[in-house]
Structure formats: structure tokens, C-alpha cells
Design a protein around this motif. Structure first.
Motif, PDB file in Angstrom:
ATOM      1  N   HIS A 136      20.707  -1.622 -47.104  1.00 57.18           N
ATOM      2  CA  HIS A 136      19.688  -1.348 -46.096  1.00 57.18           C
ATOM      3  C   HIS A 136      18.931  -0.097 -46.521  1.00 57.18           C
ATOM      4  CE1 HIS A 136      23.082   1.098 -44.774  1.00 57.18           C
ATOM      5  NE2 HIS A 136      22.331   1.752 -43.909  1.00 57.18           N
ATOM      6  N   ASP A 140      20.563   7.500 -46.498  1.00 55.99           N
ATOM      7  CA  ASP A 140      21.884   7.712 -47.113  1.00 55.99           C
ATOM      8  C   ASP A 140      22.368   6.495 -47.902  1.00 55.99           C
ATOM      9  OD1 ASP A 140      22.203   6.546 -44.480  1.00 55.99           O
ATOM     10  OD2 ASP A 140      24.341   6.932 -44.628  1.00 55.99           O
ATOM     11  N   HIS A 141      21.494   5.483 -48.043  1.00 56.24           N
ATOM     12  CA  HIS A 141      21.838   4.325 -48.882  1.00 56.24           C
ATOM     13  C   HIS A 141      20.732   4.005 -49.890  1.00 56.24           C
ATOM     14  CE1 HIS A 141      25.435   3.091 -46.527  1.00 56.24           C
ATOM     15  NE2 HIS A 141      24.829   3.902 -45.678  1.00 56.24           N
ATOM     16  N   ASP A 254      26.476  -0.570 -44.629  1.00 49.87           N
ATOM     17  CA  ASP A 254      26.808  -0.134 -43.267  1.00 49.87           C
ATOM     18  C   ASP A 254      26.861  -1.337 -42.333  1.00 49.87           C
ATOM     19  OD1 ASP A 254      26.973   2.481 -43.944  1.00 49.87           O
ATOM     20  OD2 ASP A 254      25.128   3.120 -42.944  1.00 49.87           O
ATOM     21  N   HIS A 301      28.446   2.200 -36.352  1.00 47.47           N
ATOM     22  CA  HIS A 301      29.341   2.185 -37.515  1.00 47.47           C
ATOM     23  C   HIS A 301      30.719   1.664 -37.106  1.00 47.47           C
ATOM     24  CE1 HIS A 301      26.611   4.173 -40.325  1.00 47.47           C
ATOM     25  NE2 HIS A 301      26.184   4.866 -39.292  1.00 47.47           N
ATOM     26  N   HIS A 323      32.394   6.512 -46.338  1.00 49.30           N
ATOM     27  CA  HIS A 323      31.383   6.882 -45.360  1.00 49.30           C
ATOM     28  C   HIS A 323      31.932   7.845 -44.311  1.00 49.30           C
ATOM     29  CE1 HIS A 323      27.460   6.867 -43.698  1.00 49.30           C
ATOM     30  NE2 HIS A 323      27.097   5.665 -44.092  1.00 49.30           N
TER      31      HIS A 323
END
Ligand SMILES: [Zn+2]
Ligand SMILES: [Zn+2]
Length: 437
Positions: A136, A140-141, A254, A301, A323
Motif C-alpha cells: 500500500h 512507512d511502506h 499492513d 492494525h 511493525h
């Protein structure tokens, strides 16, 4: 009694021969330097006893030195290049996992902030890292993808980069538009620095696929298939399954534990799924309000106990959670939570954790990265930039070159030319003198 003694002697002789055979095997491997890389499963049997040389390399390292071990033809290696959170920290970059296969293929799953430097610390030529799958488009990805893409050619990537990512709820939120806007946003970078590098490395292939597709093959080359699963993380997020040579790697990116993962991410050899610290701890560590902590830590999450549950349901050979800020105190809490619902093999990922995966099992070690890395040498002959003259400096900048410093620089270039037998002309620093002529 005598008969019994004879039998015992016979058994003793057989055992002795076996021990010697095993010893010789270990010893001979030592001669060829192969004994620190035995296939998993044989390691224990064949390494005892081992005679360690006083001058040869130490035969067994419980760490992985990148670039020193050949992958077996049927082996997979996974290296965590980012296991942390959006909150930047030195110890953990944001999400990124590198998968290397015995057929030579390498795949990057997610590229969160900070992960590019972890990848560079492994010393792998960037030409070999040309396939990136983004689960996604959160920073942070995906945050280091622009840096990886644009400065790849500066770091000796001379081949096109290939990107896979999900479509969007709205077209403008999808990977295709994201990649196109990224090129627009970095137009000056591309025009300036891009005009000085091998043009092939700046080619970008974008493969956008339906984010709602269930277990659909999005990659099928050289015996490797990669499938996408919908993830529940807002919307337009996905998880991935990589299958090769009877080995399966599952990566959640995620998501909340979901029915698609439960149905299709089964029988994984290595299953990497996100997992958060408990909401109580999120309030303490991140200063979140109770509702924020519960929402982020259990709805957006996967809570640690829920991670354990989905692992119990899908039964991977080896489970990995990532994570969260993995420290001496958080890891105890997270492990305790997971153990309430899962009792199988487990690692709590930290950056540079490395897994060697074969049909015989999974071996976890830490990689020792190179803190002083330079780019790996180019893998092919560089092509001259096709647009070096396309970038035009403004007269304003040209008029500002300081002449006395320029003279020093020009002398340096003369010296360089003499030493190397070249005839490189100064560009900018030649100008003040050219003007005088
Ligand atoms: Zn996210
Ligand atoms: Zn995330």
C-alpha cells in the motif's frame, strides 16, 4: 555373555567408523571452506565433531555476512530491511523485506522510510534489485521508493526498475497515478541529476493491479508466482504470497487479520505479518489518547494477540511479526500477548534479521551490515547520458562562479588529466576564463 560382548564390540566398531566418516566429511568440507554453509537439517549431524583450524576462517558463524554465502539452488533467503514504524528511529527503518531465491531472482516487498540505506548496506548491485512490490502507499511502506528509483542510477543501477502496486478506490489514489505524479514532483531532479546518469536506470515499469483481487497471480516468471490478497487497512491495501520451488513466502504489509489471508496464506514456510504493541503501551509511548491507541493498535492494525490467532489458524512453518518498536521491554510484552494465542515457531523481527528457508526448515540469524558501504560496481558497461547537454544553467548561476577557486579546481582537473591520460574539460569553472578569451 561372550556372544553379547562380541555383539557390543561389533556395534562399537560400526559406531566408530560412522563417527570417523562424519568427522572426515566435516574435515574435508573444512578444507574447501564449505562447512559453514551446510544445508539446514544436516548442520547438527555433520558439524560434530569439527576440528577448527588456527589459520583458516572460523568454521561456523551464527551471523550472516552479506555477500559471503552462496544460496543453494533450492534455497530462499529473506532479509528484514525495515521492521519498524512511521516514527523514524536509527534502530529500525519502516517496512521492507528483501527476498532472494536460489535461481538468482530478488524481490523487494515494501520500501518504507529508511529502508534504502539498509538495502545499500547489503552490497547487492542495484541491477539485481529491479522488482519492487508495494502493499500500500503509506509512507512507512513506500516512502523510500522515490529515493530508490531516482538515485538508483547514481548508485550504478543501469537497468529499468519494475514496480507492482494496487489500484485505488479512486484512480488518482492508485499506484499508476502515484508513480506518474512522483515523476512530475521530481521533475527537476530528473532533468538535472537525471541528465548525468545512464538513462536505462531511470526507466520505470509500473504494474497496477486490482486491489480487490483475491489470490490473483500478478507475477509469473522463471518459476516464481506472486499472488495478491486484499488487506483491511483503510482500503486499497494488499498482502502478497510468493511461491517458488515448493516454498511459500507470505507478507501481510499492513492489515487486520482477514478472511482472505486465512483462506489463502496457509502452508507458508515463512509468514511475515504485522503486529502492534498493546494499546496501553501506545498511550504511554506515543502519547496517544485512549481512543487513538485502541483505533490504531487494534482496528487499523493487528493486535499482538490477534496476530497469534491468525498464525494459529494458518499454521506457517515459521511466523514472523514486525511493525513495532522492538526493544528489550516491548518484545517481552508482545511475545506474552502472542503466546496467549499461538505456540508455534516465532521471531519478533528486527532490522537485518535473516531467514534461510529450505524444505528442511528455517534458520534465523542476524545479518551484519556494512556501515561504510559504497555502491556495488556496475554490472554492465555504462551508457553515456543521452541528455547531458539538455540541462541549461541559468546565466545567474554561471555569473556567480568564483574565479580564484575556479583556478584551483581547473589545476586539479589538469592534474587529473595528466595522471589518467584523459582530456576532461572543466565545465562551470572553465567559464570565467573562457569569458576572458
Ligand atoms: Zn499502512
Ligand atoms: Zn505500516
Amino acid at each position: 555373555m561372550v556372544k553379547n560382548n562380541l555383539r557390543i564390540s561389533g556395534i562399537a566398531i560400526i559406531v566408530c567408523v560412522m563417527v570417523i566418516a562424519i568427522y572426515m566429511k566435516g574435515h574435508n568440507d573444512g578444507e574447501t571452506g564449505n562447512d559453514n554453509n551446510l544445508p539446514i537439517g544436516q548442520a547438527n549431524a555433520e558439524l560434530t565433531p569439527v576440528e577448527w583450524s588456527r589459520t583458516k576462517p572460523y568454521p561456523k558463524q551464527e551471523v550472516y555476512y552479506p555477500g559471503t554465502e552462496e544460496l543453494a539452488a533450492d534455497e530462499m533467503r529473506v532479509i528484514a530491511c525495515g521492521t519498524g514504524m512511521p516514527q523514524p528511529r536509527l534502530k529500525q527503518a519502516a517496512a521492507c523485506f528483501l527476498v532472494e531465491l536460489g535461481n538468482g531472482d530478488k524481490f523487494i516487498f515494501d520500501m518504507g522510510e529508511g529502508s534504502f540505506e539498509r538495502i545499500m548496506a547489503l552490497g547487492i548491485p542495484l541491477d539485481q534489485l529491479d522488482k519492487v512490490f508495494l502493499g500500500h502507499l503509506h509512507l512507512d511502506h513506500a516512502g523510500d521508493f522515490p529515493a530508490f528509483y531516482f538515485t538508483g542510477p547514481v548508485n550504478n543501477r543501469l537497468t529499468p526498475l519494475r514496480l507492482w502496486g494496487p489500484s485505488g478506490v479512486k484512480p488518482e489514489w492508485g499506484t499508476k497515478t502515484w508513480a506518474a505524479k512522483m515523476q512530475e514532483q521530481w521533475a527537476w531532479e530528473k532533468a538535472g541529476r537525471g541528465s548525468a546518469v545512464d538513462p536505462r536506470g531511470l526507466a520505470l515499469e509500473v504494474n497496477e493491479f486490482d486491489w480487490m483481487a483475491v489470490n490473483k497471480v500478478i507475477y509469473d516468471e522463471r518459476g516464481v508466482t506472486i499472488r495478491t490478497l486484499p488487506a483491511i487497512h483503510l482500503d486499497q491495501s494488499v498482502s502478497f504470497l510468493l511461491d517458488w520451488n515448493g516454498l511459500r513466502f507470505a507478507f501481510s504489509s499492513d492489515t487486520l487479520p482477514n478472511k482472505w489471508w486465512r483462506e489463502h496464506a496457509t502452508d507458508a514456510d515463512l509468514s511475515i505479518h504485522e503486529c502492534f504493541i498493546p494499546p496501553q503501551m501506545m498511550m504511554e509511548r506515543y502519547g496517544m489518547s485512549p481512543s487513538e491507541a485502541v483505533y490504531v493498535g487494534t482496528q487499523g492494525h493487528t493486535a499482538a494477540q490477534a496476530f497469534g490467532k491468525i498464525m494459529s489458524l494458518t499454521k506457517p512453518k515459521h511466523a514472523v511479526c514486525y511493525h513495532f518498536q522492538n526493544d528489550f521491554d516491548t518484545q517481552i510484552i508482545v511475545a506474552e500477548e502472542i503466546r496467549k494465542t499461538y505456540d508455534g515457531p516465532l521471531d519478533l523481527a528486527i532490522d537485518f534479521m535473516t531467514w534461510n528457508v529450505t524444505k528442511d526448515g528455517i534458520h534465523t540469524r542476524m545479518a551484519v551490515p556494512n556501515h561504510e558501504s559504497f555502491p556495488a560496481p556496475p554490472q554492465m558497461t555504462k551508457q553515456p547520458p543521452d541528455s547531458m547537454t539538455a540541462y541549461k544553467w541559468t546565466d545567474f548561476s554561471l555569473s556567480g562562479v568564483e574565479p580564484e577557486s575556479a583556478a584551483v579546481t581547473n589545476a586539479l582537473i589538469d592534474e587529473f588529466n595528466k595522471r589518467n591520460g584523459t582530456d576532461v574539460k572543466p565545465g562551470l569553472t572553465g567559464l570565467p576564463f573562457m569569458d576572458k578569451k
